[in-house]
Write a protein that holds these residues in place. Sequence first.
Motif, PDB file in Angstrom:
ATOM      1  N   TYR A   3     -28.413 133.965  49.406  1.00 14.34           N
ATOM      2  CA  TYR A   3     -28.449 134.230  48.184  1.00 14.34           C
ATOM      3  C   TYR A   3     -29.090 133.385  47.213  1.00 14.34           C
ATOM      4  CZ  TYR A   3     -26.632 134.556  43.296  1.00 14.34           C
ATOM      5  OH  TYR A   3     -26.586 134.808  42.066  1.00 14.34           O
ATOM      6  N   PHE A   4     -28.773 131.944  47.758  1.00 11.97           N
ATOM      7  CA  PHE A   4     -29.390 130.870  46.604  1.00 11.97           C
ATOM      8  C   PHE A   4     -31.022 130.775  47.043  1.00 11.97           C
ATOM      9  CE2 PHE A   4     -25.039 129.423  46.813  1.00 11.97           C
ATOM     10  CZ  PHE A   4     -24.848 129.302  45.401  1.00 11.97           C
ATOM     11  N   ASN A  10     -32.996 133.076  47.137  1.00  7.79           N
ATOM     12  CA  ASN A  10     -33.572 134.294  46.523  1.00  7.79           C
ATOM     13  C   ASN A  10     -33.097 134.276  44.837  1.00  7.79           C
ATOM     14  OD1 ASN A  10     -34.688 135.701  48.794  1.00  7.79           O
ATOM     15  ND2 ASN A  10     -32.584 136.585  49.078  1.00  7.79           N
ATOM     16  N   VAL A  11     -32.748 133.150  44.144  1.00  8.06           N
ATOM     17  CA  VAL A  11     -32.368 133.024  43.056  1.00  8.06           C
ATOM     18  C   VAL A  11     -33.751 133.318  42.103  1.00  8.06           C
ATOM     19  CG1 VAL A  11     -31.719 131.596  41.210  1.00  8.06           C
ATOM     20  CG2 VAL A  11     -30.121 131.693  43.298  1.00  8.06           C
ATOM     21  N   ASP A  12     -34.709 132.844  42.414  1.00  4.14           N
ATOM     22  CA  ASP A  12     -35.862 132.901  41.691  1.00  4.14           C
ATOM     23  C   ASP A  12     -36.342 134.561  41.743  1.00  4.14           C
ATOM     24  OD1 ASP A  12     -36.210 130.271  41.174  1.00  4.14           O
ATOM     25  OD2 ASP A  12     -37.376 129.892  42.841  1.00  4.14           O
ATOM     26  N   ILE A  55     -34.452 136.845  42.138  1.00  4.60           N
ATOM     27  CA  ILE A  55     -33.367 137.826  41.237  1.00  4.60           C
ATOM     28  C   ILE A  55     -33.535 137.603  39.836  1.00  4.60           C
ATOM     29  CG2 ILE A  55     -30.922 137.881  40.800  1.00  4.60           C
ATOM     30  CD1 ILE A  55     -30.314 136.870  43.801  1.00  4.60           C
ATOM     31  N   GLU A  56     -33.735 136.398  39.340  1.00  3.52           N
ATOM     32  CA  GLU A  56     -34.335 136.145  37.953  1.00  3.52           C
ATOM     33  C   GLU A  56     -35.460 136.773  37.450  1.00  3.52           C
ATOM     34  OE1 GLU A  56     -34.493 131.937  37.327  1.00  3.52           O
ATOM     35  OE2 GLU A  56     -32.139 131.660  37.771  1.00  3.52           O
TER      36      GLU A  56
END
Length: 53
Positions: free
Chosen positions: A5-6, A8-10, A12-13
């Motif tokens: 998850y972390f 893929n934060v970019d 997701i944003e």
Amino acid sequence: MWKIYFDNVDVIEKNLKYFMESNSDICEAYENYGRLVHEKGGPLDEKHDGLLR
């Protein structure tokens, strides 16, 4: 799982930004829904009001 998850934060944003720009009418309706729940949703305490938004 959290690492994925972390990592893929970019992504997701970027996807959220694209969605919001491409579907401004949906985002506006969703924000309006949150406002109406807050204003007319009944006698809710602050905790539950925040959960529904």
